[in-house]
Design a protein around this motif. Structure first.
Motif, PDB file in Angstrom:
ATOM      1  N   THR A 184     -21.709 -91.831  16.740  1.00 32.57           N
ATOM      2  CA  THR A 184     -22.104 -93.179  16.862  1.00 32.57           C
ATOM      3  C   THR A 184     -21.517 -93.931  18.188  1.00 32.57           C
ATOM      4  OG1 THR A 184     -19.979 -93.432  15.559  1.00 32.57           O
ATOM      5  CG2 THR A 184     -22.185 -93.543  14.299  1.00 32.57           C
ATOM      6  N   GLU A 185     -21.184 -93.117  19.054  1.00 30.89           N
ATOM      7  CA  GLU A 185     -20.776 -93.713  20.311  1.00 30.89           C
ATOM      8  C   GLU A 185     -21.813 -94.661  21.175  1.00 30.89           C
ATOM      9  OE1 GLU A 185     -19.471 -90.691  23.166  1.00 30.89           O
ATOM     10  OE2 GLU A 185     -17.953 -89.978  21.878  1.00 30.89           O
ATOM     11  N   GLY A 186     -21.443 -96.025  21.312  1.00 33.25           N
ATOM     12  CA  GLY A 186     -22.314 -96.832  21.666  1.00 33.25           C
ATOM     13  C   GLY A 186     -23.323 -97.453  20.672  1.00 33.25           C
ATOM     14  N   ALA A 187     -23.134 -97.077  19.344  1.00 32.73           N
ATOM     15  CA  ALA A 187     -24.194 -97.509  18.502  1.00 32.73           C
ATOM     16  C   ALA A 187     -24.058 -99.146  18.109  1.00 32.73           C
ATOM     17  CB  ALA A 187     -23.991 -96.560  17.140  1.00 32.73           C
ATOM     18  N   GLN A 188     -25.041 -99.436  17.861  1.00 34.93           N
ATOM     19  CA  GLN A 188     -25.082-101.077  17.742  1.00 34.93           C
ATOM     20  C   GLN A 188     -26.006-101.390  16.088  1.00 34.93           C
ATOM     21  OE1 GLN A 188     -23.824-103.714  19.453  1.00 34.93           O
ATOM     22  NE2 GLN A 188     -22.786-102.007  20.669  1.00 34.93           N
ATOM     23  N   GLY A 201     -28.427 -99.481  20.703  1.00 31.90           N
ATOM     24  CA  GLY A 201     -28.049 -98.133  20.518  1.00 31.90           C
ATOM     25  C   GLY A 201     -28.347 -97.834  19.097  1.00 31.90           C
ATOM     26  N   TRP A 203     -27.681 -96.038  15.470  1.00 37.77           N
ATOM     27  CA  TRP A 203     -26.445 -95.303  14.652  1.00 37.77           C
ATOM     28  C   TRP A 203     -27.162 -94.454  13.405  1.00 37.77           C
ATOM     29  CZ3 TRP A 203     -21.532 -98.617  14.068  1.00 37.77           C
ATOM     30  CH2 TRP A 203     -20.981 -98.241  13.204  1.00 37.77           C
ATOM     31  N   ALA A 317     -23.828-107.361  21.552  1.00 31.80           N
ATOM     32  CA  ALA A 317     -23.094-106.193  21.774  1.00 31.80           C
ATOM     33  C   ALA A 317     -21.356-106.576  21.741  1.00 31.80           C
ATOM     34  CB  ALA A 317     -23.398-105.685  23.306  1.00 31.80           C
TER      35      ALA A 317
END
Length: 428
Positions: A184-188, A201, A203, A317
């Motif tokens: 989930t790195e950078g997930a939005q 991004g 998820w 973001a």
């Protein structure tokens, strides 16, 4: 305290009955009870439920009193029909010691709008590398039995196993925020068609499902209890259903917003819809509703996550994740589960009072509406319809996804051990 007679309420949605409260206790339940010496509340047509219990609330105090305090959060809880809430540990400082959990517990006692049971952190500072003082928090005045790093996942399998082993000694439970951080790195927002179209991004559902699968197997191996926070995907439902079929001691919760809202809402780029876990697809929503109805998902928990205006009134973001939910939860459940025929009011009492009280070991809460029981009660005008106006919230924050939306139901009275905390829809 004087006697109170609630006259003509539909107890758990059934036949109209009178309920007589004397002091902190329900003295009698039946038809035609004497009102002599009692204050009378005319409740014809209204639904009487046991006081609601929320296993997943963020009260923010200590450290983020600009978002919420124990006072404002418990006032919001009472307004929503809650008589007990479990306060998550992601405060500043983190509730990872006996001293911090006792501070939160005593603040709840002082303010008196509902009982506050602190949840202790699983790891020191929510950092995931070293177990917190689980035993000391349990033996403290707060008597902590539920532990969670909510907001973060206990992602290390060895740490999770040790936590499950530790709490087994005193019948505790680990409440897991299921989110594999590397996925989930950078997930939005939810990974899918909408995220691709919006360029945000993704998820993925597997980030939640993989942790749940691992943890139910760990719980089985250790012979301990695990609770899944804010379950949000159809795949997660199937894993929990499979685990229960094997006799694994797992329970799960769903939030009101995951029962109603979908990732289509994110097309507005309004950060009020940014939440962790993210809003999922219509298919997921339907699966969650069915799972709550058939008991695969045990409870509804709000994940009440207040944020100040500046943390939400910004670009997507940069916005904080989370929604307030205590004051609208029962209305959303009425709309999504009762009015669709998926749950009776008696089943709502189970999912929002009996079961969360049982999982969290909330003494005196989640009890039947019957003589001799503590008078923790919620009276609901289920016929009411109105638009949500956050200006009228008791919470310090206003980050609701329901502003301007018409929802059914209005809590008219809440009683905490016989004392009215809400009267005619207003805080007492």
């Amino acid at each position: 305290m004087s006697k109170i007679l609630i006259r003509g309420a539909k107890v758990l949605g059934g036949e109209a009955q009178d309920v007589l409260i004397d002091g902190e206790t329900i003295e009698a339940v039946g038809a035609g009870l004497s009102a002599e010496g009692a204050d009378v509340i005319e409740a014809e047509g209204k639904i009487l439920l046991p006081g609601l219990v929320d296993l997943h609330t963020h009260l923010r105090e200590p450290g983020r009193e600009d978002s919420e305090t124990v006072l404002t959060g418990t006032r919001a809880a009472a307004s929503g029909g809650y008589t007990a809430v479990f306060a998550m540990a992601n405060t500043f400082p983190v509730a990872d010691t006996a001293g911090v959990v006792e501070q939160v517990y005593r603040l709840g006692q002082e303010h008196g709008y509902c009982d506050v049971q602190p949840i202790g952190a699983v790891t020191v500072g929510l950092e995931g590398s070293k177990l917190a003082e689980l035993g000391a928090m349990h033996e403290s005045a707060a008597g902590v039995t539920v532990f969670s790093d909510d907001g973060k996942c206990v992602h290390d399998a060895v740490i999770m196993r040790r936590a499950l082993e530790y709490v087994k000694a005193f019948g505790g439970v680990i409440a897991q925020h299921a989110q594999e951080p590397r996925l989930t790195e950078g997930a939005q927002m939810n990974e899918g068609i909408v995220s691709a179209e919006l360029g945000l991004g993704g998820w993925p559902a597997v980030a939640e499902e993989s942790i749940i699968a691992r943890d139910v197997l760990l719980a089985e191996h250790v012979g301990s209890r695990v609770h899944i926070c804010h379950l949000s995907t159809a795949g997660s439902v199937e894993i929990v259903r499979w685990a229960k079929s094997r006799g694994i001691d797992v329970t799960a919760e769903v939030t009101p917003h995951h029962l109603l809202l979908t990732d289509e809402m994110v097309r507005s780029y309004n950060p009020v819809y940014k939440v962790n876990p993210p809003l999922r697809t219509e298919r997921d929503v339907m699966a969650l509703r069915e799972a709550l109805a058939d008991g695969t998902i045990d409870i509804v928990a709000t994940d009440h996550a207040p944020h100040p205006h500046e943390d939400k009134d910004c670009e997507w973001a940069a916005a904080a994740m989370g929604m307030v939910g205590l004051e609208t939860a029962l209305s959303v459940v009425q709309q999504t589960m009762v009015e669709t025929g998926l749950l009776t009011w008696e089943a709502v009492a189970d999912r929002m009072s009996y079961a969360p009280a049982r999982i969290g070991q909330a003494k005196g809460h989640g009890r039947p509406v019957s003589a001799g029981e503590p008078a923790n009660l919620t009276l609901l005008d289920s016929a009411y319809r109105g638009e949500v106006d956050p200006a009228g919230f008791a919470s310090r924050s206003r980050n609701t996804p329901y502003e301007g939306r018409e929802l059914p139901g209005r809590v008219t009275h809440t009683f905490l051990r016989g004392r009215a905390t809400v009267v005619d829809g207003k805080l007492a």
